[in-house]
Each structure stands twice: as C-alpha cells, then as structure tokens.
Scaffold this active site. Sequence first.
Site, short mmCIF file in Angstrom:
data_model
loop_
_atom_site.label_atom_id
_atom_site.label_comp_id
_atom_site.label_asym_id
_atom_site.label_seq_id
_atom_site.Cartn_x
_atom_site.Cartn_y
_atom_site.Cartn_z
N HIS A 121 -4.20 -0.63 -9.65
CA HIS A 121 -3.94 0.79 -9.45
C HIS A 121 -3.35 1.08 -8.07
CE1 HIS A 121 -7.52 1.20 -6.82
NE2 HIS A 121 -8.06 0.33 -7.66
N ASP A 122 -2.38 1.98 -8.07
CA ASP A 122 -1.79 2.52 -6.83
C ASP A 122 -0.93 1.53 -6.06
OD1 ASP A 122 -3.12 5.24 -6.91
OD2 ASP A 122 -4.90 3.96 -6.83
N GLY A 139 -5.85 -3.24 -5.60
CA GLY A 139 -5.41 -1.87 -5.51
C GLY A 139 -4.73 -1.52 -4.20
#
Length: 262
Positions: A121-122, A139
């Site tokens: 994520h991200d 992440g």
Amino acid sequence: MADVHPTALVARGAELAEGVTIGPYAVIGAKVRIGAGTSIGAHCVIEGRTTIGAHNRFFPFSSIGLAPQDKKYAGEDTALEIGDGNTVREFCTFNTGTVQDAGTTRIGDDNWIMAYVHVAHDCQLGSHLILANNAQLAGHVQLDDWVFIGGLTGVHQFVKIGAHAMAGFSSAVTQDVPPFMTVDGNPLAVRGLNIVGLRRRGFDADRIAGLKQMHRLLYRSGLTLEAAREAIAKLPETMPGSAGDAALLLEFLSRSTRGIAR
C-alpha cells in the site's frame, strides 16, 4: 471492442477499452478501468478502484488492487493507479493505498516486474524499473525512475531509492539509497556507482566522471553528510557537466527521511 474469455467474470461497471483481452477465469471488479490494448492473463484478479493504462501485459495468477495488508485499513475507498506499457509476470500482488498516506498506490510506465513481486500500500513507483523475482516492497516505499531491485530483495517501509540506483540480489534495504549507487547485503552497504546501468542508459565518460567524484565526496572522503552536500553543490564550478546530476542527488538527500545507506 474488448475480448473477454467466456469463463472470465467481469463485473457490471468495469470499463474495458478497445483491444483489451481478458483471459480464462480472470475476475475484474466493478471499479476497475483498463486501457486500450492491455492483456489480462488467466486467473488474474483485479479489484478495487484500480486504473490500468494502455498496452500493459499481466501474466496469469496476479492479484491486483485488493485491500492493503494494513490492520488500520477499515474499508476506505482507496486506489491503485498503473501506467502504460508495463509487463507484470506471474503471482504478483499490488495493493491499494491507505488514508494514512496519499490513499493511492502508483506504478509508472514501461516497468518490468517479474514473478512474485509484492508492491504494498501507498508505494510510489516511477518508470523504467526492473523488479526481479520475489522483490518485496513494504508500505510507502518510493522508487524513482530506472531503479533495479534484485531478486529476493526486501525494501523496508518508507524507504526511498533514487533514480538509476541498483539493489543487488537478496539485500535488506532498510535505509534510503541515493541516486546512481549500487547497494547490496544484509546489513546493507554501498558498493559503488551503478556503472553498468549508467552506461546502458547512455551516460558518457565525462558525466560518469562527475558522478564518481560525487561518490568520493559522499562515501570516501571522510566528510560529514552536511559537508559532503556542500562539496557536491560546489562541484559544477569545476565540472560544469555535473550540474544536473548534482542537483538530482542533492534533491534526493534533502528528502531522505530514514537516513542514507553509507
């Protein structure tokens, strides 16, 4: 129009551009948008608010745009954006973002992403990257353009890797890696400039000479980081051709948050 195999499941609301092909047993969610000429292999699952550009090729069994592996995630409508011309091999996993960051995981253009790669994520990935088999990005990782990540290499959350840098096979990348450098090992160490990669991208002898001097100032001179930054900033006075690369390196050092590999 799109060519969808009879066994594939495409949800109502999904947008498939002209020339898209969807292979056997693939699953495409309702919020997915896929650009022209992109090929989705057998058994791929693409969910979430995922936007994929044109002329990408996804090989079988990848999981794209599913929920982030973050215990704070509470079902927010976050996103994944993928550019054009990427190759994604088997069993890759790319997650959407989280509201604790920008909310969107991004992957640029013309990237070569081999089997079993995880993009958490991200993450913010640039273009022209090579991620070898089993490269694992935690992440919030940032990879600038032309980065090479070796097989079985793990990149710690929030790490930044600068343009044209290379992380060798089975490395543990726990600190930021400045542009143009080669690192490997566990613990991580800087081995020198990514000379082979730079030559492949057309860097001439004068430009590489300037980068070698920056490497000496940063790693071989015994200077503090701040003193090395000051010396690199002055380098174009004696080596005018190094100005652009010096600016790129200094900009990266200014936004490093985990400390640089030294």
